[in-house]
Design an enzyme around this catalytic site. Sequence first.
Site, PDB file in Angstrom:
ATOM      1  N   HIS A 296      23.591 -14.520 -91.973  1.00 52.43           N
ATOM      2  CA  HIS A 296      23.727 -15.538 -90.933  1.00 52.43           C
ATOM      3  C   HIS A 296      22.600 -15.557 -89.906  1.00 52.43           C
ATOM      4  O   HIS A 296      22.554 -16.433 -89.057  1.00 52.43           O
ATOM      5  CB  HIS A 296      25.056 -15.380 -90.190  1.00 52.43           C
ATOM      6  CG  HIS A 296      25.051 -14.247 -89.209  1.00 52.43           C
ATOM      7  ND1 HIS A 296      25.260 -12.949 -89.596  1.00 52.43           N
ATOM      8  CD2 HIS A 296      24.827 -14.212 -87.875  1.00 52.43           C
ATOM      9  CE1 HIS A 296      25.186 -12.169 -88.542  1.00 52.43           C
ATOM     10  NE2 HIS A 296      24.917 -12.900 -87.479  1.00 52.43           N
TER      11      HIS A 296
HETATM   12  C1  UD1 Z   1      26.421 -15.303 -82.965  1.00 45.29           C
HETATM   13  C2  UD1 Z   1      25.583 -14.270 -82.208  1.00 45.29           C
HETATM   14  C3  UD1 Z   1      25.091 -13.208 -83.193  1.00 45.29           C
HETATM   15  C4  UD1 Z   1      26.247 -12.606 -83.970  1.00 45.29           C
HETATM   16  C5  UD1 Z   1      27.003 -13.739 -84.656  1.00 45.29           C
HETATM   17  C6  UD1 Z   1      28.173 -13.252 -85.471  1.00 45.29           C
HETATM   18  C7  UD1 Z   1      24.311 -15.123 -80.291  1.00 45.29           C
HETATM   19  C8  UD1 Z   1      22.957 -15.474 -79.815  1.00 45.29           C
HETATM   20  N1  UD1 Z   1      24.406 -14.876 -81.607  1.00 45.29           N
HETATM   21  O1  UD1 Z   1      25.553 -15.967 -83.872  1.00 45.29           O
HETATM   22  O2  UD1 Z   1      24.449 -12.187 -82.466  1.00 45.29           O
HETATM   23  O3  UD1 Z   1      25.743 -11.702 -84.927  1.00 45.29           O
HETATM   24  O4  UD1 Z   1      27.466 -14.642 -83.654  1.00 45.29           O
HETATM   25  O5  UD1 Z   1      28.759 -14.296 -86.158  1.00 45.29           O
HETATM   26  O6  UD1 Z   1      25.222 -15.086 -79.505  1.00 45.29           O
HETATM   27  N2  UD1 Z   1      30.255 -22.110 -85.754  1.00 45.29           N
HETATM   28  C9  UD1 Z   1      31.413 -22.624 -86.297  1.00 45.29           C
HETATM   29  N3  UD1 Z   1      32.573 -22.015 -86.000  1.00 45.29           N
HETATM   30  C10 UD1 Z   1      32.665 -20.943 -85.181  1.00 45.29           C
HETATM   31  C11 UD1 Z   1      31.475 -20.426 -84.625  1.00 45.29           C
HETATM   32  C12 UD1 Z   1      30.282 -21.025 -84.923  1.00 45.29           C
HETATM   33  O7  UD1 Z   1      31.374 -23.592 -87.053  1.00 45.29           O
HETATM   34  O8  UD1 Z   1      33.779 -20.444 -84.940  1.00 45.29           O
HETATM   35  C13 UD1 Z   1      28.963 -22.755 -86.097  1.00 45.29           C
HETATM   36  C14 UD1 Z   1      28.510 -23.677 -84.998  1.00 45.29           C
HETATM   37  O9  UD1 Z   1      28.228 -24.907 -85.529  1.00 45.29           O
HETATM   38  C15 UD1 Z   1      27.261 -23.032 -84.436  1.00 45.29           C
HETATM   39  C16 UD1 Z   1      26.840 -22.037 -85.515  1.00 45.29           C
HETATM   40  O10 UD1 Z   1      27.993 -21.752 -86.282  1.00 45.29           O
HETATM   41  O11 UD1 Z   1      26.252 -23.951 -84.189  1.00 45.29           O
HETATM   42  C17 UD1 Z   1      26.324 -20.779 -84.904  1.00 45.29           C
HETATM   43  O12 UD1 Z   1      27.266 -20.218 -83.952  1.00 45.29           O
HETATM   44  P1  UD1 Z   1      26.719 -19.413 -82.664  1.00 45.29           P
HETATM   45  O13 UD1 Z   1      27.806 -18.737 -81.968  1.00 45.29           O
HETATM   46  O14 UD1 Z   1      25.841 -20.299 -81.872  1.00 45.29           O
HETATM   47  O15 UD1 Z   1      25.757 -18.326 -83.287  1.00 45.29           O
HETATM   48  P2  UD1 Z   1      25.971 -17.354 -84.525  1.00 45.29           P
HETATM   49  O16 UD1 Z   1      24.926 -17.701 -85.523  1.00 45.29           O
HETATM   50  O17 UD1 Z   1      27.398 -17.288 -84.991  1.00 45.29           O
END
Ligand code: UD1
Length: 370
Positions: A209
């Site tokens: 991821h």
């Molecule tokens: C975040 C953390 C990362 C951690 C990871 C674990 C930061 C900078 N990054 O990254 O350190 O390792 O979480 O998963 O805080 N999304 C969904 N559903 C959810 C959550 C996210 O669909 O429940 C999608 C959203 O469209 C979003 C993308 O996933 O744009 C990324 O989510 P985000 O929390 O921004 O960052 P992660 O890549 O999950």
Amino acid sequence: MSKLRIISVVGARPNFMKVAPLHREFLNYCNSVEHLICHTGQHYDYEMSKVFFDDLGLPEPDFYLGVGSDSHGAQTGKVMIEFEKVCFESQPDVVIVVGDVNSTIAASLVACKLGIKTAHIEAGLRSFDRTMPEEINRIATDSICDFLFVTEESGRKNLLKEGHPEEQIFFVGNTMIDSLVSILPKINESRIISILDLSEKDFALMTLHRPSNVDNKEQLLKILEVIEFICDNLTLILPLHPRTRKNIETFGFKSRLERIQSLVITEPLGYIDFVKLMKHSKFVITDSGGIQEETTFLGIPCITMRTTTERPITCEIGTNLLVHPEKRNLVKAVEHVLLEKDKKYQIPPFWDGKAASRIVSILLNKCLKK
Ligand code: UD1
């Protein structure tokens, strides 16, 4: 005497395992401590959030900020705006933040500026790669928090080098390993091995991821080719993170992935199912932070598809192999791991399931109104 009010902040998937053991430990002091949980809502899908509360036995959060996904600035800003309201309303004596996600830096900025004592769990880890958003979050959080709890010796050294005084730094072990220790007796309940029709040690497990691996088409293609290579040798389980799923679709890789025999794609898994798979896999291949630690504790070979790690102890004495995420290197590492037998490894100091108890006793000693 009024109780010490402590708020622990969680936002994203890896945070929940770090706070659960603290919550359990604080319950032993319920006459003197009120421990509240604030969920920022950075992760909000059932599979990314609620399932972990269920698996870890965490209560419903006391505050839910519902910030959701957005750009880094907007997500961090929204957590700050909402968490500040929580602090005004409930006047905590201590705020605990964990890990390195956007919610971590956002909540610590708010708490520190309000003069609230702030503790960072998993302080001092450094990848020395400032292109990682998590590295910025780690450096910024550590620079303002009052209590810095570290999981491995490198954390202590990094903090000292950055000018933090010894008195601020506490080498206590790893609350993520506390959660792992407490969940292990429960993994027998998981039916995931039979649901996915697997045999023990006959499959590999991948998580993917990191923006550096999945946000760029050429890089994701390299990893797709590695997936094809692994699947020529054994079954690969890939629980897909939402970020990765989206990018696979956007870059047009979906049908190519679907054609790979022996590749099993699932939704993100709950904690109990995931630990069960880790424990019975031949090896794990990942770009996660915490999984490097969990595999070291479990003695399962781990290939980390990154150029750096902020958790060097897992490579020095654990089962982790840090591999530059190029196809040739990764294929070589997979071949190596498939041939390797009974590698000697050690569990790092204080990764014994008792980190939360050390943290709570230090915090109460420092913060309880005498
Ligand atoms: C975040 C953390 C990362 C951690 C990871 C674990 C930061 C900078 N990054 O990254 O350190 O390792 O979480 O998963 O805080 N999304 C969904 N559903 C959810 C959550 C996210 O669909 O429940 C999608 C959203 O469209 C979003 C993308 O996933 O744009 C990324 O989510 P985000 O929390 O921004 O960052 P992660 O890549 O999950």
